[in-house]
Design a protein around this motif. Structure first.
Motif, PDB file in Angstrom:
ATOM      1  N   MET A  30     -11.832  11.020   2.027  1.00 30.22           N
ATOM      2  CA  MET A  30     -12.308   9.460   2.978  1.00 30.22           C
ATOM      3  C   MET A  30     -12.286   8.237   1.935  1.00 30.22           C
ATOM      4  O   MET A  30     -11.694   7.573   2.332  1.00 30.22           O
ATOM      5  N   LEU A  31     -12.139   8.512   0.025  1.00 27.92           N
ATOM      6  CA  LEU A  31     -12.761   7.180  -0.476  1.00 27.92           C
ATOM      7  C   LEU A  31     -10.938   6.951  -0.427  1.00 27.92           C
ATOM      8  O   LEU A  31     -10.924   5.350  -0.792  1.00 27.92           O
ATOM      9  N   THR A  32     -10.043   8.092   0.181  1.00 26.65           N
ATOM     10  CA  THR A  32      -8.655   7.411  -0.708  1.00 26.65           C
ATOM     11  C   THR A  32      -8.386   6.830   0.091  1.00 26.65           C
ATOM     12  O   THR A  32      -7.524   6.068   0.552  1.00 26.65           O
ATOM     13  N   GLN A  33      -8.426   7.252   1.060  1.00 29.39           N
ATOM     14  CA  GLN A  33      -7.957   6.246   2.644  1.00 29.39           C
ATOM     15  C   GLN A  33      -8.353   5.155   3.056  1.00 29.39           C
ATOM     16  O   GLN A  33      -7.892   4.137   3.396  1.00 29.39           O
ATOM     17  N   THR A  34      -9.658   5.485   2.824  1.00 27.21           N
ATOM     18  CA  THR A  34     -10.199   3.598   3.067  1.00 27.21           C
ATOM     19  C   THR A  34      -9.407   3.076   1.722  1.00 27.21           C
ATOM     20  O   THR A  34     -10.025   1.450   2.204  1.00 27.21           O
TER      21      THR A  34
ATOM     22  N   GLN B  96      -7.065   2.491   0.415  1.00 28.41           N
ATOM     23  CA  GLN B  96      -5.754   2.217   1.183  1.00 28.41           C
ATOM     24  C   GLN B  96      -5.781   1.155   2.156  1.00 28.41           C
ATOM     25  O   GLN B  96      -4.675   0.249   2.076  1.00 28.41           O
ATOM     26  N   ALA B  97      -6.562   1.826   3.194  1.00 31.78           N
ATOM     27  CA  ALA B  97      -6.357   0.500   4.660  1.00 31.78           C
ATOM     28  C   ALA B  97      -7.204  -0.856   3.457  1.00 31.78           C
ATOM     29  O   ALA B  97      -6.645  -1.779   4.707  1.00 31.78           O
ATOM     30  N   ASP B  98      -8.016  -0.885   3.139  1.00 33.77           N
ATOM     31  CA  ASP B  98      -9.094  -1.916   1.962  1.00 33.77           C
ATOM     32  C   ASP B  98      -7.754  -2.687   1.267  1.00 33.77           C
ATOM     33  O   ASP B  98      -7.496  -4.088   2.150  1.00 33.77           O
ATOM     34  N   LEU B  99      -7.261  -1.969   0.857  1.00 35.44           N
ATOM     35  CA  LEU B  99      -5.898  -2.677   0.298  1.00 35.44           C
ATOM     36  C   LEU B  99      -4.590  -3.352   1.099  1.00 35.44           C
ATOM     37  O   LEU B  99      -4.020  -4.796   1.256  1.00 35.44           O
ATOM     38  N   THR B 100      -4.185  -2.353   2.074  1.00 31.43           N
ATOM     39  CA  THR B 100      -3.262  -2.581   2.851  1.00 31.43           C
ATOM     40  C   THR B 100      -4.058  -4.121   3.958  1.00 31.43           C
ATOM     41  O   THR B 100      -3.224  -5.054   4.106  1.00 31.43           O
ATOM     42  N   ALA B 101      -5.386  -4.317   4.604  1.00 26.56           N
ATOM     43  CA  ALA B 101      -6.304  -5.013   5.297  1.00 26.56           C
ATOM     44  C   ALA B 101      -6.041  -6.790   3.998  1.00 26.56           C
ATOM     45  O   ALA B 101      -5.022  -7.971   4.511  1.00 26.56           O
ATOM     46  N   ALA B 102      -6.297  -6.327   2.861  1.00 25.78           N
ATOM     47  CA  ALA B 102      -6.392  -7.633   2.054  1.00 25.78           C
ATOM     48  C   ALA B 102      -4.470  -7.991   1.505  1.00 25.78           C
ATOM     49  O   ALA B 102      -5.043  -9.149   1.362  1.00 25.78           O
ATOM     50  N   GLN B 103      -4.035  -7.988   1.728  1.00 28.86           N
ATOM     51  CA  GLN B 103      -2.504  -7.470   1.368  1.00 28.86           C
ATOM     52  C   GLN B 103      -1.984  -8.617   2.491  1.00 28.86           C
ATOM     53  O   GLN B 103      -1.508  -9.600   2.187  1.00 28.86           O
ATOM     54  N   ALA B 104      -2.643  -8.534   3.882  1.00 29.81           N
ATOM     55  CA  ALA B 104      -2.076  -8.843   5.345  1.00 29.81           C
ATOM     56  C   ALA B 104      -2.782 -10.084   5.097  1.00 29.81           C
ATOM     57  O   ALA B 104      -2.110 -11.488   5.558  1.00 29.81           O
ATOM     58  N   GLU B 105      -3.879  -9.968   4.726  1.00 27.10           N
ATOM     59  CA  GLU B 105      -4.700 -11.804   4.841  1.00 27.10           C
ATOM     60  C   GLU B 105      -4.165 -12.308   3.831  1.00 27.10           C
ATOM     61  O   GLU B 105      -4.147 -14.177   3.794  1.00 27.10           O
ATOM     62  N   LEU B 106      -3.995 -11.872   2.719  1.00 33.60           N
ATOM     63  CA  LEU B 106      -3.080 -12.578   1.422  1.00 33.60           C
ATOM     64  C   LEU B 106      -2.007 -13.226   1.419  1.00 33.60           C
ATOM     65  O   LEU B 106      -1.582 -13.773   1.838  1.00 33.60           O
ATOM     66  N   THR B 107      -1.206 -12.421   2.444  1.00 36.12           N
ATOM     67  CA  THR B 107       0.117 -12.982   3.232  1.00 36.12           C
ATOM     68  C   THR B 107      -0.106 -14.063   4.442  1.00 36.12           C
ATOM     69  O   THR B 107       0.704 -15.524   4.435  1.00 36.12           O
ATOM     70  N   ARG B 108      -1.227 -14.285   5.143  1.00 33.15           N
ATOM     71  CA  ARG B 108      -1.856 -15.034   5.791  1.00 33.15           C
ATOM     72  C   ARG B 108      -1.743 -16.184   4.755  1.00 33.15           C
ATOM     73  O   ARG B 108      -1.739 -16.838   5.968  1.00 33.15           O
TER      74      ARG B 108
ATOM     75  N   VAL C 140      -7.572  -1.727  -7.461  1.00 34.19           N
ATOM     76  CA  VAL C 140      -8.619  -1.502  -8.613  1.00 34.19           C
ATOM     77  C   VAL C 140      -9.622   0.043  -7.388  1.00 34.19           C
ATOM     78  O   VAL C 140      -9.690   1.101  -8.128  1.00 34.19           O
ATOM     79  N   ASN C 141      -9.828  -0.277  -5.893  1.00 33.86           N
ATOM     80  CA  ASN C 141     -10.247   0.833  -5.578  1.00 33.86           C
ATOM     81  C   ASN C 141      -9.470   1.901  -5.281  1.00 33.86           C
ATOM     82  O   ASN C 141     -10.494   3.568  -5.533  1.00 33.86           O
ATOM     83  N   LEU C 142      -8.859   1.392  -5.137  1.00 35.32           N
ATOM     84  CA  LEU C 142      -7.400   3.149  -4.302  1.00 35.32           C
ATOM     85  C   LEU C 142      -7.126   3.898  -6.004  1.00 35.32           C
ATOM     86  O   LEU C 142      -7.250   4.836  -5.831  1.00 35.32           O
ATOM     87  N   GLN C 143      -7.399   2.907  -7.059  1.00 34.47           N
ATOM     88  CA  GLN C 143      -6.836   3.447  -8.346  1.00 34.47           C
ATOM     89  C   GLN C 143      -7.903   4.327  -8.576  1.00 34.47           C
ATOM     90  O   GLN C 143      -8.088   5.603  -9.360  1.00 34.47           O
TER      91      GLN C 143
END
Length: 359
Positions: free
Chosen positions: A109-113, A115-127, A182-185
């Motif tokens: 669960m921690l790994t999936q969370t 990864q999802a947080d990183l994807t969302a943060a990258q999308a927000e950074l792009t926007r 960092v959290n994903l790592q």
């Protein structure tokens, strides 16, 4: 006179020998002796003080019956301390087991969370990067218009503020992306943390097993403060009194084992060649003269000795004799008691007819 005495002694010896020879010719040999049994010495296994004596000389005891009690404050303290240490180690083991189970369940669960947080943060950074870029372009256009006098300074200031805000939001989004990475790592390092926690658990289990072993050892030492009879038998000797201090291995009681009684007798050297191990025999006692006890020859001494002071052979001459033991073969051996005088008949010939001892 001396010659006449020697003749009389010779005649007596000849008479006894002929009597034994006549008896052996019948296929039976009579021996006389007394009942004996294996003797067991009960000793202390731990140094302590005698607190209570429960049996005395002459008492009959059963296997497992408590004979005496010892007391030692040190043993009780060590037992309690070892039990407490074992309980503490087991509590630590249970805590580590719970922690490891929780860590394993949270890993996926921690790994999936993360990864999802990183994807969302990258999308927000792009926007926000696009927003910051558009704000910069808008600012530049407003600046050109202001320089040409088409707009006022207030419009330029608003465009500049919007651009700075967009850039600040972009910087914040970039920090969020780094944090999510960092959290994903860290989440991906969960297997290593599980392995480390498992190693801690195994070490704790080993410590708990050692503590349990010490607790069992202490409990065993405490149990040794109660001394019980190892077999059924008679107490023939008591070497201690209440209040005395005893060390490890010090004899406390002597017990005769009633399940291993036998008739101990002696045979003259000339008869040694006719007595063999396993030969059928009977034991006769004065208490049951009509009920012989079936037995067999179970022991023949390999060394000769002189007739003992307490003569236990029919031939009372001073000469070499060999000890023999007749062991009962049936449950009737329980009728025999150590020290009881008895007669034995040994069958030399398989077809010899049994008869009662002659006195």
């Amino acid at each position: 006179m001396v010659g006449a005495g020697l003749v009389a002694v010779a005649a007596l010896a000849a008479g006894v020998f002929l009597s034994g020879q006549s008896e052996s010719d019948s296929g039976l040999v009579q021996v006389n002796g007394r009942i004996e049994s294996d003797q067991i010495v009960v000793s202390a296994r731990v140094p302590a003080r005698i607190s209570e004596v429960l049996v005395r000389e002459g008492d009959t005891v059963k296997s497992g019956q408590v004979m005496l009690k010892l007391h030692d404050d040190g043993v009780a303290a060590r037992t309690a301390q070892a039990a407490a240490a074992a309980a503490a180690q087991m509590a630590q083991v249970r805590a580590l087991e719970s922690s490891l189970t929780l860590l394993r369940s949270e890993t996926a669960m921690l790994t999936q969370t993360a990864q999802a947080d990183l994807t969302a943060a990258q999308a927000e950074l792009t926007r926000l990067g696009v927003v910051a870029q558009q704000s910069a372009l808008e600012r530049d256009r407003v600046k050109q218009l202001a320089e040409q006098g088409f707009v006022g300074t207030q419009a330029l200031e608003r465009a500049q503020v919007a651009t700075r805000s967009a850039l600040e939001q972009y910087s914040s989004a970039r920090a969020q992306v780094q944090k999510a990475q960092v959290n994903l790592q860290n989440a991906r390092l969960a297997p290593q943390r599980i392995a480390s926690r498992s190693a801690e658990l195994q070490a704790a289990i080993a410590q708990a097993e050692m503590a349990q072993a010490k607790a069992l050892e202490a409990a065993s030492e405490s149990k040794e403060l109660t001394v019980s009879a190892p077999v059924n038998g008679h107490v023939v000797a008591r070497y201690i009194n209440p209040g005395e201090a005893v060390n490890h291995g010090v004899p406390l009681y002597a017990i005769t084992d009633l399940s291993k009684v036998y008739l101990k007798a002696y045979i003259p050297e000339p008869m040694l060649g006719r007595i063999q191990l396993g030969q059928a025999a009977q034991i006769w006692t004065d208490s049951a003269p009509e009920q012989p006890i079936e037995a067999k020859v179970g022991y023949i001494a390999n060394r000769a000795e002189f007739t003992p002071k307490e003569v236990q052979t029919r031939d009372e001459r001073t000469k070499l004799v060999f000890e023999v033991r007749l062991y009962p073969t049936k449950a009737s051996q329980l009728k025999l008691l150590p020290g009881q005088p008895a007669d034995g008949m040994i069958r030399l010939s398989p077809d010899a007819a049994w008869h009662a001892p002659r006195h």
